[in-house]
Design an enzyme around this catalytic site. Sequence first.
Site, PDB file in Angstrom:
ATOM      1  N   VAL A  21      10.737   9.890  -4.315  1.00 49.52           N
ATOM      2  CA  VAL A  21      10.434  11.303  -4.543  1.00 49.52           C
ATOM      3  C   VAL A  21      11.702  12.149  -4.668  1.00 49.52           C
ATOM      4  CG1 VAL A  21      10.214  11.795  -2.057  1.00 49.52           C
ATOM      5  CG2 VAL A  21       9.042  13.244  -3.722  1.00 49.52           C
ATOM      6  N   TYR A  58       1.961  -3.972  -2.607  1.00 48.93           N
ATOM      7  CA  TYR A  58       3.400  -3.983  -2.314  1.00 48.93           C
ATOM      8  C   TYR A  58       3.642  -4.232  -0.833  1.00 48.93           C
ATOM      9  CZ  TYR A  58       8.046  -2.141  -1.309  1.00 48.93           C
ATOM     10  OH  TYR A  58       9.321  -1.985  -0.828  1.00 48.93           O
ATOM     11  N   THR A 109      14.710  -3.667 -13.826  1.00 48.09           N
ATOM     12  CA  THR A 109      14.907  -2.245 -13.527  1.00 48.09           C
ATOM     13  C   THR A 109      16.376  -1.929 -13.257  1.00 48.09           C
ATOM     14  OG1 THR A 109      14.422  -2.631 -11.185  1.00 48.09           O
ATOM     15  CG2 THR A 109      12.591  -1.909 -12.575  1.00 48.09           C
TER      16      THR A 109
END
Length: 308
Positions: free
Chosen positions: A183, A140, A37
């Site tokens: 977010v 997680y 990532t």
Amino acid sequence: MRNKLIVVTGGAGFIGSHIAWELSRENEVIVIDNLYTGRRENVPPAVKFVQADIRDHSAIAELISHADYVFHEAAQVSVVESVRDPVFTEEVNVIGTLNILRALLDGHGKLIFASSAAVYGDNPNLPLKESGRPRPLSPYGVTKATAEEYLRVFNELYGVPTVALRYFNVFGPRQSANQYAGVISIFINRALKNEPLVIFGDGKQTRDFIYVKDVVKANILAAESRKSNGKVFNVATGRQTTILELAMKIIEITGATSSIIFDKPRPGDIRHSLADISEIRRLGFEPEWSLENGLKKTVEWYSRKMQS
């Protein structure tokens, strides 16, 4: 901190790259990242970059064993992805951390581990204290709690200096804006395009948002303090913000015409989150960035990125 050999795992990612940039000014820094990532462009130009996977002990052990400090940011960080693929999340977040701890047995360095508020689950006893019993709601969160236990055992059993930092909701430049990202990065990117901001739930859920530069400061304080060895600390601001308030603030800062849409809650998401930061304050930590000032800096960065 100066003239030290520092390894940053996940140093091509969001938080790791900020740590690498800050510490590369007066130290020798090595970034380890598999670019799953992370992005190579996030790594400071003067820093040595090693493309390797923390699941491969042989690929990272020698580098880790020579380090004075290891800032361990490499992880599978998506709650949603962990629900879909808990085995992969376990391999990266637990086995990867165990590989780093094993390598430190042959060295002298201190491990500063990026843990998460996800270990608390949906605990109603706010503000959340480090002494509270972990009760994660997602794979997680389970992996972060498990890795913390490995840190404690390696510290007590083998004498490896370790510290775990439970990040709450970190935001800032370089955070990815994909569907699994934080977010704030998602909202900002949608607002800059005047697209609707989607809130999963009623918007009354709360988070404790902290700007990435304050997180970097907390990492350095925890690394340099001997009082932090073997301990766990919340890294947050101690302030609550609802997701609806956040969406409205981002629309205001960006000047967007975006609407707000409500969708069903996502599995594994918690309702409320607020940290007690009295423990890390004893190390000298005090958050400097307000939510609004951090949002403005983050919006500026994403705006420039979109125009480039």
